[in-house]
Design a protein around this motif. Sequence first.
Motif, PDB file in Angstrom:
ATOM      1  N   HIS A 195     -10.641 -13.634  12.034  1.00  0.00           N
ATOM      2  CA  HIS A 195      -9.387 -13.716  12.546  1.00  0.00           C
ATOM      3  C   HIS A 195      -8.537 -14.084  11.449  1.00  0.00           C
ATOM      4  O   HIS A 195      -7.915 -12.088  11.184  1.00  0.00           O
ATOM      5  N   ILE A 196      -8.564 -14.746  10.290  1.00  0.00           N
ATOM      6  CA  ILE A 196      -7.546 -14.851   9.557  1.00  0.00           C
ATOM      7  C   ILE A 196      -8.020 -13.815   8.686  1.00  0.00           C
ATOM      8  O   ILE A 196      -6.744 -13.119   7.939  1.00  0.00           O
ATOM      9  N   GLY A 197      -8.825 -13.817   7.956  1.00  0.00           N
ATOM     10  CA  GLY A 197      -9.333 -13.013   6.857  1.00  0.00           C
ATOM     11  C   GLY A 197      -9.307 -11.405   7.641  1.00  0.00           C
ATOM     12  O   GLY A 197      -8.532 -10.727   6.407  1.00  0.00           O
ATOM     13  N   ILE A 198      -9.287 -10.894   8.383  1.00  0.00           N
ATOM     14  CA  ILE A 198      -9.925  -9.308   8.843  1.00  0.00           C
ATOM     15  C   ILE A 198      -8.011  -8.993   9.897  1.00  0.00           C
ATOM     16  O   ILE A 198      -7.302  -8.392   8.299  1.00  0.00           O
ATOM     17  N   TYR A 199      -7.207  -9.746   9.897  1.00  0.00           N
ATOM     18  CA  TYR A 199      -5.870  -9.995  10.068  1.00  0.00           C
ATOM     19  C   TYR A 199      -5.101  -9.459   9.455  1.00  0.00           C
ATOM     20  O   TYR A 199      -3.707  -8.969   8.636  1.00  0.00           O
ATOM     21  N   TRP A 200      -4.649 -11.098   8.951  1.00  0.00           N
ATOM     22  CA  TRP A 200      -3.414 -11.065   7.492  1.00  0.00           C
ATOM     23  C   TRP A 200      -3.984 -10.422   6.635  1.00  0.00           C
ATOM     24  O   TRP A 200      -3.390 -10.147   5.374  1.00  0.00           O
ATOM     25  N   GLY A 201      -5.665 -10.459   5.962  1.00  0.00           N
ATOM     26  CA  GLY A 201      -6.275  -9.599   4.719  1.00  0.00           C
ATOM     27  C   GLY A 201      -5.437  -8.334   4.421  1.00  0.00           C
ATOM     28  O   GLY A 201      -5.379  -8.081   3.496  1.00  0.00           O
ATOM     29  N   TYR A 202      -5.898  -7.622   5.959  1.00  0.00           N
ATOM     30  CA  TYR A 202      -5.355  -6.348   5.977  1.00  0.00           C
ATOM     31  C   TYR A 202      -4.016  -6.445   5.990  1.00  0.00           C
ATOM     32  O   TYR A 202      -2.952  -5.461   5.995  1.00  0.00           O
ATOM     33  N   ILE A 203      -3.129  -6.857   6.918  1.00  0.00           N
ATOM     34  CA  ILE A 203      -1.591  -6.854   6.500  1.00  0.00           C
ATOM     35  C   ILE A 203      -1.587  -7.165   4.955  1.00  0.00           C
ATOM     36  O   ILE A 203      -0.542  -5.931   4.582  1.00  0.00           O
ATOM     37  N   ALA A 204      -2.013  -8.204   4.194  1.00  0.00           N
ATOM     38  CA  ALA A 204      -1.602  -8.510   2.843  1.00  0.00           C
ATOM     39  C   ALA A 204      -2.196  -6.715   1.797  1.00  0.00           C
ATOM     40  O   ALA A 204      -1.370  -6.041   0.720  1.00  0.00           O
TER      41      ALA A 204
ATOM     42  N   ALA B  40      -1.770   1.240  15.293  1.00  0.00           N
ATOM     43  CA  ALA B  40      -0.873   0.483  14.065  1.00  0.00           C
ATOM     44  C   ALA B  40      -0.112  -0.372  14.850  1.00  0.00           C
ATOM     45  O   ALA B  40       0.401  -1.270  13.920  1.00  0.00           O
ATOM     46  N   MET B  41       0.307  -0.390  16.152  1.00  0.00           N
ATOM     47  CA  MET B  41       1.085  -1.150  16.851  1.00  0.00           C
ATOM     48  C   MET B  41       0.266  -2.611  17.119  1.00  0.00           C
ATOM     49  O   MET B  41       0.983  -3.713  16.914  1.00  0.00           O
ATOM     50  N   LEU B  42      -0.854  -2.757  16.442  1.00  0.00           N
ATOM     51  CA  LEU B  42      -1.248  -4.374  16.286  1.00  0.00           C
ATOM     52  C   LEU B  42      -0.947  -4.894  15.211  1.00  0.00           C
ATOM     53  O   LEU B  42      -0.439  -6.415  15.492  1.00  0.00           O
ATOM     54  N   PHE B  43      -0.264  -4.041  13.928  1.00  0.00           N
ATOM     55  CA  PHE B  43       0.619  -5.038  12.449  1.00  0.00           C
ATOM     56  C   PHE B  43       2.385  -5.474  12.939  1.00  0.00           C
ATOM     57  O   PHE B  43       2.838  -5.852  12.108  1.00  0.00           O
ATOM     58  N   GLU B  44       2.496  -4.429  14.077  1.00  0.00           N
ATOM     59  CA  GLU B  44       3.830  -4.430  14.247  1.00  0.00           C
ATOM     60  C   GLU B  44       4.661  -5.407  13.836  1.00  0.00           C
ATOM     61  O   GLU B  44       5.920  -5.071  12.911  1.00  0.00           O
ATOM     62  N   LYS B  45       4.384  -5.968  14.576  1.00  0.00           N
ATOM     63  CA  LYS B  45       5.226  -7.934  15.003  1.00  0.00           C
ATOM     64  C   LYS B  45       5.378  -8.647  13.484  1.00  0.00           C
ATOM     65  O   LYS B  45       6.026  -9.187  13.198  1.00  0.00           O
ATOM     66  N   GLN B  46       4.326  -8.175  12.686  1.00  0.00           N
ATOM     67  CA  GLN B  46       3.750  -9.374  11.478  1.00  0.00           C
ATOM     68  C   GLN B  46       4.524  -8.772  10.259  1.00  0.00           C
ATOM     69  O   GLN B  46       3.695  -8.858   9.204  1.00  0.00           O
ATOM     70  N   THR B  47       4.721  -7.853  10.838  1.00  0.00           N
ATOM     71  CA  THR B  47       5.060  -7.083   8.758  1.00  0.00           C
ATOM     72  C   THR B  47       6.336  -6.502   8.885  1.00  0.00           C
ATOM     73  O   THR B  47       6.766  -5.255  10.175  1.00  0.00           O
ATOM     74  N   ASP B  48       6.800  -6.146   7.424  1.00  0.00           N
ATOM     75  CA  ASP B  48       8.131  -5.134   7.961  1.00  0.00           C
ATOM     76  C   ASP B  48       8.048  -3.832   6.800  1.00  0.00           C
ATOM     77  O   ASP B  48       8.247  -3.245   6.087  1.00  0.00           O
ATOM     78  N   ALA B  49       6.606  -3.656   6.284  1.00  0.00           N
ATOM     79  CA  ALA B  49       6.323  -2.637   5.697  1.00  0.00           C
ATOM     80  C   ALA B  49       6.342  -1.111   6.459  1.00  0.00           C
ATOM     81  O   ALA B  49       6.451  -0.238   6.041  1.00  0.00           O
ATOM     82  N   PHE B  50       6.481  -1.379   7.818  1.00  0.00           N
ATOM     83  CA  PHE B  50       6.956   0.108   7.760  1.00  0.00           C
ATOM     84  C   PHE B  50       7.825   0.257   8.713  1.00  0.00           C
ATOM     85  O   PHE B  50       8.599  -0.713   9.195  1.00  0.00           O
ATOM     86  N   ASP B  51       8.565   1.733   8.444  1.00  0.00           N
ATOM     87  CA  ASP B  51       9.542   1.769   9.002  1.00  0.00           C
ATOM     88  C   ASP B  51      10.272   2.299  10.303  1.00  0.00           C
ATOM     89  O   ASP B  51      11.016   2.437  11.018  1.00  0.00           O
TER      90      ASP B  51
END
Length: 264
Positions: free
Chosen positions: A193-202, A228-239
């Motif tokens: 989970h960490i590798g897929i999810y946080w790796g993708y956010i990185a 897109a909604m999967l990552f919304e709460k864990q990154t501020d990369a999107f406006d």
Amino acid sequence: MLLAIDAGNTNIVFALVDADRVIRARWRIATDPRRTADEYAVWLSQLLVLEGYERSQVTGVIVGTVVPRALHNLQVLASKYFKTEAVIAGKGDAPWGIALDVDEPDAVGADRALNVIAAHASHAGDLIIIDFGTATTFDVADYTGAYKGGIIAPGINLSLDALVSATAKLPRIAIEAPDNASVIGRTTVDQMHIGIYWGYIAMIEGLVARLRAEIGRPVKVIATGGLAMLFEKQTDAFDTIESDLTIQGLAILWSRRHIAQGSV
């Protein structure tokens, strides 16, 4: 009513769009180039009825596709069941209307051009559009609306499929945010989970930072696509997140075509 069809590598999205470019209904079906026009019609007719619409209310069809083999049956669907000729995005009397300022303009995917058209219609200035689909694409549009190029990366589902299929003992997991922000997994599944999810956010944050630096001007980042909604709460990369960007691009092309033809 306009039937806008976005034929992607994994799914085909059908959307009913009214004269004000408001999406009234949308449906999704797995992409299969062997699917016939008759099969589409049976499926779509039932869904129209469930939403309170009739086939006769569809007066136009526009298709954007990155799957050439699927196009013929969608064209037959339009002519046989909706009594109209399908307009093909980027072709004939529905040109993109934007500059494709890249070395291979003919190779630009329809979905990417449509995303740029829709994003530029709603946002001023330079833009980065991230589309989370079968592949994850990063597209750059300048303040004039010209498409300047971008990045193609494996989609998160493709990354997970490759990991699981190439290993003997790793299980298939759901793609979801880990239970906490720790990046030290205590079990095999946690580590995946960490590798897929946080790796993708990185990856997202790193590529956006590099794009911003190369563009060198203020830029807005727009995310679209089903994940897109999967990552919304864990990154501020999107406006902002705009899930229907490709469909909106099709609706804009349709409106421009009718204006050019002097019709409503």
